[in-house]
Design a protein around this motif. Structure first.
Motif, mmCIF file in Angstrom:
data_model
loop_
_atom_site.group_PDB
_atom_site.id
_atom_site.type_symbol
_atom_site.label_atom_id
_atom_site.label_comp_id
_atom_site.label_asym_id
_atom_site.label_seq_id
_atom_site.Cartn_x
_atom_site.Cartn_y
_atom_site.Cartn_z
ATOM 1 N N ALA A 12 -0.445 -6.121 9.724
ATOM 2 C CA ALA A 12 0.167 -5.082 9.126
ATOM 3 C C ALA A 12 1.545 -4.865 9.501
ATOM 4 O O ALA A 12 2.002 -4.887 10.538
ATOM 5 N N THR A 44 -3.224 -10.819 4.947
ATOM 6 C CA THR A 44 -4.670 -10.982 5.291
ATOM 7 C C THR A 44 -5.202 -12.292 4.897
ATOM 8 O O THR A 44 -4.457 -12.766 3.753
ATOM 9 N N GLU A 73 -6.842 -0.265 7.770
ATOM 10 C CA GLU A 73 -5.838 0.081 6.914
ATOM 11 C C GLU A 73 -5.366 1.751 6.704
ATOM 12 O O GLU A 73 -4.467 2.361 6.877
ATOM 13 N N ASN A 74 -6.551 2.215 6.829
ATOM 14 C CA ASN A 74 -6.616 3.908 6.837
ATOM 15 C C ASN A 74 -6.193 4.527 8.105
ATOM 16 O O ASN A 74 -5.427 5.250 8.018
ATOM 17 N N VAL A 97 0.798 -1.079 -0.028
ATOM 18 C CA VAL A 97 0.026 0.178 0.012
ATOM 19 C C VAL A 97 0.872 1.276 -0.082
ATOM 20 O O VAL A 97 1.628 1.396 0.869
ATOM 21 N N ASP A 101 -6.696 -0.963 -1.494
ATOM 22 C CA ASP A 101 -5.399 -0.880 -0.916
ATOM 23 C C ASP A 101 -3.959 -1.169 -2.176
ATOM 24 O O ASP A 101 -3.343 -0.443 -1.995
ATOM 25 N N VAL A 154 0.166 -5.075 4.073
ATOM 26 C CA VAL A 154 -0.869 -5.852 4.683
ATOM 27 C C VAL A 154 -1.210 -7.305 4.197
ATOM 28 O O VAL A 154 -1.286 -7.544 3.100
ATOM 29 N N LEU A 192 2.611 0.932 3.617
ATOM 30 C CA LEU A 192 1.983 -0.334 4.672
ATOM 31 C C LEU A 192 2.249 -1.495 3.832
ATOM 32 O O LEU A 192 2.325 -1.496 2.494
ATOM 33 N N LYS A 251 -5.589 -10.361 9.994
ATOM 34 C CA LYS A 251 -4.753 -9.354 9.274
ATOM 35 C C LYS A 251 -3.389 -9.075 10.163
ATOM 36 O O LYS A 251 -3.530 -8.747 11.383
ATOM 37 N N ARG A 307 -8.089 -5.639 0.538
ATOM 38 C CA ARG A 307 -9.250 -4.533 0.385
ATOM 39 C C ARG A 307 -9.168 -4.054 -0.785
ATOM 40 O O ARG A 307 -7.874 -3.831 -1.540
#
Length: 300
Positions: free
Chosen positions: A207, A183, A165-166, A78, A125, A181, A179, A205, A122
């Protein structure tokens, strides 16, 4: 329909390059393990007998379990500074042509019931970079290999999960808003059967990000198992024949990365050792129930 066993070929694999199914997505380079600088590997099963197929897409990769017709793990890069938020959502789901359709959980799982196709990576992302690349990444997230069944209800637990994530990108703003991520669903033998698959009751998840110049990580679990305090009779009785298994409201926890590794039997490389919520926390705080983002631990 019985769950079908995949061809016996232990360990990760990719579709052969000469297979014509490979051509449709042949230019996808997938997840970059060195995106943050320190290497963060794609999580893979620790047991060699568990077969996965590695499927690269745009800015993300899926480690797929044909025996479960679902992903074991996904990994996405991301780039927060380059995210495009105006890419329209088309909701056109498709099979990955690199795998036989019968090995993927497709439309027949989600038709005429209360289950959503829950994105693992997501949608927003990987949608960054040049416009053409971002649009391709958006479309890539709509492969059935990147979905798992989740209830269609939308509650605070699900809202927290979808916005993690946000929140983490905001936390990482001073470190270039980058980032990684990771998952996936928690795939257990006890997961309830439905229409030829087993429905995962939990999702995980992890991160990874840079903090004070060093690699850091945080782990989370989303639980959709039945809430026995509210719906015990239905949960114990099981699902009505032909309907999805009983699922409870989404409950989101921050958990030690080492616990994620234990319940998934996946290898997370250096991440358990750089966890911002170390495992030596007291038992009552080891799995920290999140009611809001303010409940998250982001510093040791």
């Amino acid at each position: 329909m019985n769950l079908s066993d995949p061809p016996s070929s232990p360990g990760p694999s990719t579709p052969p390059a000469g297979d014509p199914r490979h051509a449709a997505l042949a230019d996808r380079t997938g997840y970059d393990e060195a995106f943050l600088g320190p290497v963060v590997p794609l999580p893979l099963p620790v047991r060699p007998a568990v077969r996965t197929v590695i499927l690269p897409y745009t800015h993300f990769t899926v480690a797929f379990r044909p025996d479960r017709r679902l992903a074991a793990a996904t990994a996405v890069c991301v780039e927060g500074r380059e995210l495009l938020t105006d890419v329209p959502r088309k909701d056109v789901w498709r099979y990955d042509p690199r795998l036989p359709e019968e090995q993927q959980a497709g439309d027949e799982i989600y038709r005429d019931n209360s289950l959503d196709r829950g994105h693992l990576v997501r949608r927003l992302d990987p949608v960054w970079g040049a416009a053409a690349v971002a649009h391709r990444a958006d479309a890539d997230t709509f492969h059935f290999t990147n979905a798992a069944p989740q209830p269609d209800v939308f509650n605070q637990g699900k809202r927290l999960w979808q916005g993690l994530e946000n929140h983490l990108l905001d936390h990482a703003a001073e470190f270039d808003r980058k980032l990684v991520v990771l998952t996936g669903p928690v795939l257990q033998d006890s997961d309830p059967p439905y229409r030829g698959i087993q429905v995962p009751l939990r999702f995980w998840k992890v991160a990874a990000f840079m903090q004070d110049g060093a690699l850091a990580a945080a782990g989370y679990v989303l639980d959709q198992s039945p809430d026995l305090s509210r719906d015990a009779e239905r949960a114990f009785a099981g699902a009505t024949p032909g309907t999805p298994p009983p699922l409870g409201p989404f409950r989101t926890y921050q958990v030690p990365v080492s616990d994620v590794a234990e319940i998934t039997e996946l290898e997370f490389g250096p991440l358990p050792d750089v966890d911002v919520m170390p495992a030596f926390r007291s038992p009552e705080e080891r799995w920290r129930r999140l009611e809001s983002y303010e409940d998250m631990v982001l510093h040791p």
